[in-house]
Design an enzyme around this catalytic site. Structure first.
Site, PDB file in Angstrom:
ATOM      1  CB  SER A   1     -11.123  -4.510   8.350  1.00 33.65           C
ATOM      2  OG  SER A   1     -12.160  -3.604   8.153  1.00 33.65           O
TER       3      SER A   1
ATOM      4  NE  ARG B   1      -3.654  -2.417   2.189  1.00 33.94           N
ATOM      5  CZ  ARG B   1      -4.619  -2.756   3.037  1.00 33.94           C
ATOM      6  NH1 ARG B   1      -4.950  -1.936   4.025  1.00 33.94           N
ATOM      7  NH2 ARG B   1      -5.263  -3.880   2.881  1.00 33.94           N
TER       8      ARG B   1
ATOM      9  NE  ARG C   1      -1.432   4.195   9.151  1.00 29.40           N
ATOM     10  CZ  ARG C   1      -2.694   3.785   8.983  1.00 29.40           C
ATOM     11  NH1 ARG C   1      -3.106   3.424   7.805  1.00 29.40           N
ATOM     12  NH2 ARG C   1      -3.537   3.767   9.993  1.00 29.40           N
TER      13      ARG C   1
ATOM     14  NE  ARG D   1      -1.934  -2.287  11.506  1.00 27.95           N
ATOM     15  CZ  ARG D   1      -2.846  -1.393  11.159  1.00 27.95           C
ATOM     16  NH1 ARG D   1      -4.115  -1.560  11.545  1.00 27.95           N
ATOM     17  NH2 ARG D   1      -2.528  -0.321  10.462  1.00 27.95           N
TER      18      ARG D   1
ATOM     19  CD  GLU E   1      -8.453  -1.731  10.660  1.00 26.72           C
ATOM     20  OE1 GLU E   1      -8.555  -0.490  10.719  1.00 26.72           O
ATOM     21  OE2 GLU E   1      -8.500  -2.372   9.603  1.00 26.72           O
TER      22      GLU E   1
END
Length: 424
Positions: A351, A261, A276, A390, A348
């Site tokens: 999801s 990303r 991130r 994560r 998070e």
RNA sequence: GGAGAGGUGGCCGAGCGGCUGAAGGCGCUCCCCUGCUAAGGGAGUAUAGGCUUAACCCCUAUCGAGGGUUCGAAUCCCUCCCUCUCCGCCA
């Protein structure tokens, strides 16, 4: 993509429900374009019908040895008229399509109103955040002498990448294996290996394109190729332009892939550590089911993701995303947030979303209903099960000891040659 | 990378520029006959859109994709994509 029929028949209520996510539907434009489309399309089709009929006559006359010149003269002017109408119809359809492709999915009734994450509703908590009788470190501090190496990554590539060495790298891999095994052996998913590079049709199908190209890494090849931002893209697009039989349902796939990303627009957010990154590993769950079963499938799939955290004994909570926080194609999303002692916050880690027919309509993913004999759009559901990087962070921070070591969770020890503790 | 062959319905497989949305076969569904773990006969069997909107009918589009030629294209021409075979290179 929404059902155009729904927009035509029920524009007002669609607009109302889209407002829940803060999207303002341009009703006037839609009505205007739609009525133009209707008249133009009828015009084009009747012109074509006439031309086809005339052409057939010419064919017959010719076969019968008649003089066809008068017939040819009669059709002479039709060509240009038809061409002009076809051209404007094409342009109009393009406009309508752009409008349609830009409309996000309709939130489910159970999605709370709200603008951002502060309006999300917490549904449940699992586990108790551990209290430490020493000063906790975050994963960056914990990893500093154990092989979590951001400096080398910066040298090799740049910011937002990581190099891992030794037992931390092993722990990272163990997490991946554990997740894959759990989902494929216990939860009924078929393990898949997929390309990490996809074409633009695939990204169109799952909804990353055309609106979110800046989030992607585009390859500098002669083809329209991109690095995948999630395995959702290749896994779901397995079904693109397919009509599968009822025996193949429910379609359940799991894959472990790196995800890429660009993180454009997130400058300054989560710059510390590996929360991130431009490249991270994820185990992705995808289901495709018949329409009536998609809500149940969302609950089930969310449970599968939760199961990993429970097996790792990591405290978490589940939140119901409010309209404003909902992704473009989702009708409803549960975020699973894991407790991070280093941040004293839930973050998070998964999801899980029900897209209903939104993705399936874009990619024409269908199944044949044996009761009617007709193809019907599938409903697609996906979620992380889990984001591996994560999860590594969560394990490190939650399992840290006063002496600076990190206990290996029971569930992972078989994957680490029996290792129970990572020392300095 | 070089040379060649090919992409047609759920599958296989025909298809002289006009009556081909597409022969034939397989599969599937229903019916008939027969009867027991077979066979035979008949009918049906693409998708999307429009109109109607309750359905049928009708109309339009689709034979890998996109352009072109033509009154008319699965069929002719161009570009691209993909698959297969042989050669070369390579983990």
């Amino acid at each position: 993509m929404l059902d155009p029929q729904l927009l035509r028949n029920d524009l007002d209520s669609v607009a109302e429900r889209l407002a829940v996510r803060g999207y303002q539907l341009d009703k006037e434009q839609f009505i205007e374009l739609e009525s133009q489309r209707k008249t133009l399309q009828m015009q084009v089709e009747s012109l074509r019908g006439r031309r086809n009929a005339e052409s057939r006559k010419i064919g017959k006359a010719k076969a019968g040895g008649e003089d066809i010149q008068p017939l040819l003269d009669a059709v002479a002017s039709m060509g240009s008229e038809l061409k002009a109408s076809e051209q404007s119809l094409l342009e109009l359809q393009q406009k309508l399509n752009d409008l349609l492709a830009g409309i996000p999915n309709i939130p489910d009734e159970s999605v709370p109103r709200g603008n951002d994450e502060s309006d999300n509703i917490e549904l449940r908590r699992w586990g108790e955040p551990k209290s430490f009788d020493f000063e906790v470190q975050d994963h960056v501090g914990l990893g500093a002498y154990r092989g979590m190496d951001f400096e080398t990554a910066a040298k090799l590539t740049g910011s937002r990448y990581v190099v891992m060495h030794g037992e931390i790298a092993l722990l990272h891999r163990a997490l991946t294996q554990f997740m894959m095994d759990t989902h494929s052996r216990q939860n009924g998913y078929i393990e898949s290996y997929v390309p990490y590079i996809v074409n633009s049709d695939s990204l169109q199908g799952t909804g990353q394109l055309p609106k979110f190209e800046e989030d992607l890494f585009k390859l500098n090849t002669e083809h329209d190729n991109y690095l995948i931002p999630t395995a959702e893209v290749p896994l779901t697009n397995i079904l693109r332009d397919e009509i599968i039989s009822v025996e193949e349902l429910p379609f359940k796939r799991v894959a472990h892939t790196p995800c890429f990303r660009s993180e454009a627009g997130s400058y300054g957010r989560d710059t510390r550590g590996m929360i991130r990154q431009h490249q991270f590993e994820k185990v992705e769950l995808v289901q495709a089911v018949r329409a009536e079963e998609s809500w149940q499938a969302l609950e089930e799939l969310t449970g599968h993701a939760e199961g990993i955290l429970q097996a790792l004994e990591l405290p978490y909570r589940v939140v119901n995303l409010c309209g404003g926080d909902l992704g473009f194609g989702a009708a409803k999303t549960y975020d699973i947030e894991v407790w991070l002692p280093g941040q004293q916050a839930y973050r998070e880690i998964s999801s899980c979303s029900n897209f209903q027919s939104f993705q399936a309509r874009r990619m024409q993913a269908r199944w044949r209903n044996p009761e009617t004999g007709k193809p019907e759009l599938l409903h697609t559901i996906n979620g992380s099960g889990l984001a591996v990087g994560r999860t590594l962070v969560a394990v490190m921070e939650n399992y840290q000891q006063q002496d600076g070591s990190i206990t290996v969770p029971e569930a992972l020890r078989n994957y680490m040659g029996g290792l129970d503790k990572i020392l300095d």
